[in-house]
Write a protein that holds these residues in place. Structure first.
Motif, PDB file in Angstrom:
ATOM      1  N   ARG A   1     -57.789  68.171 -18.965  1.00  0.00           N
ATOM      2  CA  ARG A   1     -58.195  68.827 -17.724  1.00  0.00           C
ATOM      3  C   ARG A   1     -59.671  69.167 -17.758  1.00  0.00           C
ATOM      4  NH1 ARG A   1     -52.963  72.851 -17.572  1.00  0.00           N
ATOM      5  NH2 ARG A   1     -51.485  71.370 -16.592  1.00  0.00           N
ATOM      6  N   GLY A   2     -60.140  69.597 -18.926  1.00  0.00           N
ATOM      7  CA  GLY A   2     -61.562  69.895 -19.055  1.00  0.00           C
ATOM      8  C   GLY A   2     -62.430  68.682 -18.841  1.00  0.00           C
ATOM      9  N   ALA A   3     -61.865  67.521 -19.018  1.00  0.00           N
ATOM     10  CA  ALA A   3     -62.605  66.281 -18.792  1.00  0.00           C
ATOM     11  C   ALA A   3     -62.550  65.836 -17.337  1.00  0.00           C
ATOM     12  CB  ALA A   3     -62.048  65.183 -19.683  1.00  0.00           C
ATOM     13  N   GLY A   4     -61.885  66.604 -16.497  1.00  0.00           N
ATOM     14  CA  GLY A   4     -61.877  66.301 -15.075  1.00  0.00           C
ATOM     15  C   GLY A   4     -60.601  65.700 -14.547  1.00  0.00           C
ATOM     16  N   LEU A   5     -59.573  65.531 -15.372  1.00  0.00           N
ATOM     17  CA  LEU A   5     -58.317  64.965 -14.913  1.00  0.00           C
ATOM     18  C   LEU A   5     -57.366  66.070 -14.458  1.00  0.00           C
ATOM     19  CD1 LEU A   5     -57.489  62.235 -17.590  1.00  0.00           C
ATOM     20  CD2 LEU A   5     -58.105  61.839 -15.211  1.00  0.00           C
ATOM     21  N   ASP A   6     -56.594  65.752 -13.429  1.00  0.00           N
ATOM     22  CA  ASP A   6     -55.535  66.658 -12.987  1.00  0.00           C
ATOM     23  C   ASP A   6     -54.267  66.270 -13.741  1.00  0.00           C
ATOM     24  OD1 ASP A   6     -53.766  67.243  -9.825  1.00  0.00           O
ATOM     25  OD2 ASP A   6     -53.785  68.337 -11.733  1.00  0.00           O
ATOM     26  N   VAL A   7     -54.018  66.959 -14.851  1.00  0.00           N
ATOM     27  CA  VAL A   7     -52.886  66.624 -15.716  1.00  0.00           C
ATOM     28  C   VAL A   7     -51.793  67.657 -15.518  1.00  0.00           C
ATOM     29  CG1 VAL A   7     -52.127  66.144 -18.059  1.00  0.00           C
ATOM     30  CG2 VAL A   7     -54.477  65.650 -17.408  1.00  0.00           C
ATOM     31  N   ARG A   8     -50.600  67.186 -15.258  1.00  0.00           N
ATOM     32  CA  ARG A   8     -49.449  68.059 -15.059  1.00  0.00           C
ATOM     33  C   ARG A   8     -48.424  67.763 -16.149  1.00  0.00           C
ATOM     34  NH1 ARG A   8     -48.746  68.016  -8.420  1.00  0.00           N
ATOM     35  NH2 ARG A   8     -50.989  68.262  -7.977  1.00  0.00           N
ATOM     36  N   LEU A   9     -48.070  68.800 -16.863  1.00  0.00           N
ATOM     37  CA  LEU A   9     -47.165  68.687 -18.013  1.00  0.00           C
ATOM     38  C   LEU A   9     -45.809  69.264 -17.665  1.00  0.00           C
ATOM     39  CD1 LEU A   9     -46.551  68.125 -21.040  1.00  0.00           C
ATOM     40  CD2 LEU A   9     -47.518  70.397 -21.522  1.00  0.00           C
ATOM     41  N   THR A  10     -44.766  68.491 -17.923  1.00  0.00           N
ATOM     42  CA  THR A  10     -43.392  68.941 -17.724  1.00  0.00           C
ATOM     43  C   THR A  10     -42.618  68.720 -19.015  1.00  0.00           C
ATOM     44  OG1 THR A  10     -43.488  68.289 -15.396  1.00  0.00           O
ATOM     45  CG2 THR A  10     -41.310  68.711 -16.336  1.00  0.00           C
ATOM     46  N   VAL A  11     -41.989  69.765 -19.499  1.00  0.00           N
ATOM     47  CA  VAL A  11     -41.200  69.678 -20.727  1.00  0.00           C
ATOM     48  C   VAL A  11     -39.786  70.110 -20.421  1.00  0.00           C
ATOM     49  CG1 VAL A  11     -40.916  70.482 -23.097  1.00  0.00           C
ATOM     50  CG2 VAL A  11     -43.216  70.125 -22.173  1.00  0.00           C
ATOM     51  N   GLU A  12     -38.817  69.287 -20.754  1.00  0.00           N
ATOM     52  CA  GLU A  12     -37.407  69.598 -20.574  1.00  0.00           C
ATOM     53  C   GLU A  12     -36.718  69.603 -21.929  1.00  0.00           C
ATOM     54  OE1 GLU A  12     -36.976  67.374 -16.207  1.00  0.00           O
ATOM     55  OE2 GLU A  12     -35.598  66.895 -17.866  1.00  0.00           O
ATOM     56  N   GLY A  13     -36.039  70.664 -22.209  1.00  0.00           N
ATOM     57  CA  GLY A  13     -35.349  70.775 -23.488  1.00  0.00           C
ATOM     58  C   GLY A  13     -36.241  71.408 -24.550  1.00  0.00           C
ATOM     59  N   GLU A  14     -35.633  71.683 -25.681  1.00  0.00           N
ATOM     60  CA  GLU A  14     -36.345  72.315 -26.791  1.00  0.00           C
ATOM     61  C   GLU A  14     -37.101  71.249 -27.589  1.00  0.00           C
ATOM     62  OE1 GLU A  14     -36.634  75.481 -27.579  1.00  0.00           O
ATOM     63  OE2 GLU A  14     -35.430  76.162 -25.876  1.00  0.00           O
ATOM     64  N   ILE A  15     -38.387  71.466 -27.763  1.00  0.00           N
ATOM     65  CA  ILE A  15     -39.190  70.501 -28.535  1.00  0.00           C
ATOM     66  C   ILE A  15     -39.576  71.057 -29.901  1.00  0.00           C
ATOM     67  CG2 ILE A  15     -40.090  69.309 -26.513  1.00  0.00           C
ATOM     68  CD1 ILE A  15     -42.636  70.958 -26.771  1.00  0.00           C
ATOM     69  N   VAL A  16     -38.879  72.088 -30.333  1.00  0.00           N
ATOM     70  CA  VAL A  16     -39.104  72.633 -31.676  1.00  0.00           C
ATOM     71  C   VAL A  16     -38.073  72.034 -32.621  1.00  0.00           C
ATOM     72  CG1 VAL A  16     -40.103  74.762 -30.810  1.00  0.00           C
ATOM     73  CG2 VAL A  16     -37.632  74.619 -31.156  1.00  0.00           C
ATOM     74  N   ASN A  17     -38.351  72.173 -33.926  1.00  0.00           N
ATOM     75  CA  ASN A  17     -37.446  71.700 -34.980  1.00  0.00           C
ATOM     76  C   ASN A  17     -37.174  70.198 -34.901  1.00  0.00           C
ATOM     77  OD1 ASN A  17     -37.146  74.354 -35.965  1.00  0.00           O
ATOM     78  ND2 ASN A  17     -35.515  74.753 -34.482  1.00  0.00           N
ATOM     79  N   LEU A  18     -38.155  69.465 -34.431  1.00  0.00           N
ATOM     80  CA  LEU A  18     -38.039  68.009 -34.455  1.00  0.00           C
ATOM     81  C   LEU A  18     -38.382  67.489 -35.848  1.00  0.00           C
ATOM     82  CD1 LEU A  18     -39.797  67.037 -31.098  1.00  0.00           C
ATOM     83  CD2 LEU A  18     -37.396  66.639 -31.651  1.00  0.00           C
ATOM     84  N   PRO A  19     -37.852  66.319 -36.225  1.00  0.00           N
ATOM     85  CA  PRO A  19     -38.336  65.688 -37.459  1.00  0.00           C
ATOM     86  C   PRO A  19     -39.850  65.526 -37.409  1.00  0.00           C
ATOM     87  CG  PRO A  19     -36.396  64.551 -36.637  1.00  0.00           C
ATOM     88  CD  PRO A  19     -36.786  65.535 -35.572  1.00  0.00           C
TER      89      PRO A  19
ATOM     90  N   THR B   1     -39.375  56.091 -26.180  1.00  0.00           N
ATOM     91  CA  THR B   1     -38.155  56.762 -26.585  1.00  0.00           C
ATOM     92  C   THR B   1     -38.079  56.786 -28.094  1.00  0.00           C
ATOM     93  OG1 THR B   1     -36.995  55.972 -24.601  1.00  0.00           O
ATOM     94  CG2 THR B   1     -35.634  56.752 -26.432  1.00  0.00           C
ATOM     95  N   LEU B   2     -37.933  57.993 -28.647  1.00  0.00           N
ATOM     96  CA  LEU B   2     -37.877  58.174 -30.112  1.00  0.00           C
ATOM     97  C   LEU B   2     -36.579  58.862 -30.485  1.00  0.00           C
ATOM     98  CD1 LEU B   2     -41.513  59.515 -30.604  1.00  0.00           C
ATOM     99  CD2 LEU B   2     -40.716  57.197 -31.016  1.00  0.00           C
ATOM    100  N   PRO B   3     -35.690  58.187 -31.245  1.00  0.00           N
ATOM    101  CA  PRO B   3     -34.449  58.850 -31.700  1.00  0.00           C
ATOM    102  C   PRO B   3     -34.781  60.027 -32.601  1.00  0.00           C
ATOM    103  CG  PRO B   3     -34.312  56.475 -31.968  1.00  0.00           C
ATOM    104  CD  PRO B   3     -35.745  56.789 -31.642  1.00  0.00           C
ATOM    105  N   VAL B   4     -34.117  61.143 -32.390  1.00  0.00           N
ATOM    106  CA  VAL B   4     -34.409  62.322 -33.219  1.00  0.00           C
ATOM    107  C   VAL B   4     -33.640  62.278 -34.533  1.00  0.00           C
ATOM    108  CG1 VAL B   4     -34.931  63.783 -31.245  1.00  0.00           C
ATOM    109  CG2 VAL B   4     -32.579  63.665 -32.085  1.00  0.00           C
ATOM    110  N   GLY B   5     -32.715  61.341 -34.657  1.00  0.00           N
ATOM    111  CA  GLY B   5     -31.974  61.265 -35.918  1.00  0.00           C
ATOM    112  C   GLY B   5     -32.705  60.508 -36.987  1.00  0.00           C
ATOM    113  N   VAL B   6     -33.873  59.911 -36.690  1.00  0.00           N
ATOM    114  CA  VAL B   6     -34.666  59.143 -37.664  1.00  0.00           C
ATOM    115  C   VAL B   6     -35.872  59.975 -38.040  1.00  0.00           C
ATOM    116  CG1 VAL B   6     -35.920  57.016 -38.101  1.00  0.00           C
ATOM    117  CG2 VAL B   6     -33.909  57.009 -36.616  1.00  0.00           C
ATOM    118  N   SER B   7     -36.041  60.234 -39.322  1.00  0.00           N
ATOM    119  CA  SER B   7     -37.189  61.047 -39.762  1.00  0.00           C
ATOM    120  C   SER B   7     -38.084  60.240 -40.647  1.00  0.00           C
ATOM    121  CB  SER B   7     -36.695  62.284 -40.503  1.00  0.00           C
ATOM    122  OG  SER B   7     -35.937  61.918 -41.631  1.00  0.00           O
TER     123      SER B   7
END
Length: 413
Positions: free
Chosen positions: A287-305, A407-413
């Motif tokens: 955004r500081g570089a001038g782009l209108d960036v919109r972030l959407t997060v669905e679900g918990e993104i913690v404790n990932l591999p 798409t990244l499977p969360v079962g592969v670390s």
């Protein structure tokens, strides 16, 4: 070479010693010499049989044939003495030698000739027809052949084990070299991701500051501060990576051979690797570089591999970098969805997609959309990161913009 000469010297000493004992046995004579045969003929045959043993390692089958056949042939021409040291002992030594040093076929031939020789004397010589005498010399022949065969088999197994050990070592070294090459490739991708992103931010900030240099001093100072801090961070990171690349090759090899623990430690020393938890800061930089960036997060993104977390972050980072480099975009939508089995990342912009036909960059664009957006390691690096964790990445450009989906499977670390 010295060991071979030593073995030949031992064989020659054995042959000469037996020949000397045989002469004593014939001419003293010793009690072990029996029969009414000719001492002169017995001497010639005994010396020939004993001296032939000097070649028992080099030509085992030929030696066995000479030693075992000399006595029956001489006996059929003229009666000879029956000797222990000059006749039986050379035959036993030759039987052992042919079993140990000859091929399997040669060993069997040697055994057959020895048996034929013993059978000939059992049938023709009265002094050897006693039951105890027959058991003794047949037992001596069979034991000599069996011991030679066991030693031969043991030596072959030892040689095969050494060969397998060499092959395993060579394979291990190949795996180590491959692992080192893969690690260097990974570091090169990390260097591209970190430094390219930082340099892009610096260029955009410098361009923005240049536009308002006379109108908004505060914005210029902020842009310059961002450039300075970003440049310093990129330089420090690049120094760490280059230092790692210059590590001694032996140390890198030792680390990989012992399970990669030291190599993993070296990676951790670079800095704590980013993850999806730092997406907000990444988006803020864009955004500081001038782009209108919109972030959407669905679900918990913690404790990932850790590997999946880093790969997802790098894919978003590279996609945003590509937007700033190659697209005339004003808006970018970053969407992250965490489900039970996978993390799905989508980065879509409204700029120049580079492919009006909607070609898929994963499979190749008909009009070169991938080439326009790749920027060297760009899409290749994203695709490799996704594939490394068992996932997939698709990039498609249209007249409406460009979309990267991973798409990244969360079962592969």
């Amino acid at each position: 070479m010295n060991r071979r000469m030593l073995r030949h010297g031992i064989d020659a000493a054995l042959a000469v010693s037996l020949a000397a004992i045989a002469l004593v046995e014939i001419w003293v004579p010793l009690p072990s010499a029996v029969g009414d045969g000719s001492p002169a003929v017995s001497t010639v045959v005994a010396v020939i049989a004993c001296l032939a043993l000097a070649l028992r390692r080099r030509w085992p089958l030929a030696t066995a044939l000479v030693v075992m056949l000399a006595w029956p042939v001489a006996f059929m021409i003229q009666p000879i003495l029956i000797l222990f040291w000059g006749q039986l002992v050379p035959i036993v030594v030759a039987t052992y030698s042919v079993a140990r040093y000859a091929s399997r076929r040669g060993g069997l031939i040697g055994l057959a000739v020895a048996a034929a020789c013993m059978l000939f004397f059992d049938l023709r010589v009265a002094e050897l027809q006693d039951v105890g005498e027959i058991v003794f010399h047949w037992l001596a022949i069979m034991l000599a052949w069996l011991i030679g065969l066991l030693v031969h088999s043991s030596e072959r197994r030892a040689a095969a084990s050494r060969l397998r050990a060499i092959e395993v070592e060579a394979e291990s070294r190949t795996r180590v070299i491959t692992a080192i090459a893969d690690e260097r490739a990974r570091i090169a991708r990390e260097l591209h991701d970190i430094v390219a992103h930082a340099v892009t931010v610096m260029i955009v900030q410098a361009g923005a500051a240049e536009q308002v240099v006379g109108d908004d001093p505060d914005h210029v100072r902020g842009a310059l501060a961002t450039i300075r801090s970003t440049g310093a961070d990129a330089l420090a990171e690049m120094r760490r990576l280059v230092a790692m690349l210059r590590e001694d090759e032996d140390n890198a090899t030792a680390d990989l051979v012992t399970g990669g623990e030291a190599a993993g430690g070296a990676r951790l020393k670079l800095r704590p690797q980013p993850g999806l938890g730092e997406l907000a800061a990444l988006v803020e930089d864009a955004r500081g570089a001038g782009l209108d960036v919109r972030l959407t997060v669905e679900g918990e993104i913690v404790n990932l591999p850790a590997g999946v977390d880093l790969a997802a972050y790098r894919i978003v980072q590279e996609a945003l970098t590509n937007v700033r480099r190659h697209a005339s975009a004003t808006r970018v939508d970053v969407h992250v969805h965490r489900s039970e089995d996978a993390v799905r990342v989508t980065v879509a912009d409204d700029g120049n997609g580079g492919d009006s036909n909607g070609g898929d960059a994963n499979g190749g664009d008909s009009n070169g959309g991938e080439n326009q957006r790749a920027g060297g390691h760009g899409l290749i690096g994203m695709r490799e990161r996704a594939a490394l964790y068992g996932g997939e990445m698709h990039a498609a450009g249209t007249a409406a913009g460009f979309t990267v989906h991973a798409t990244l499977p969360v079962g592969v670390s």
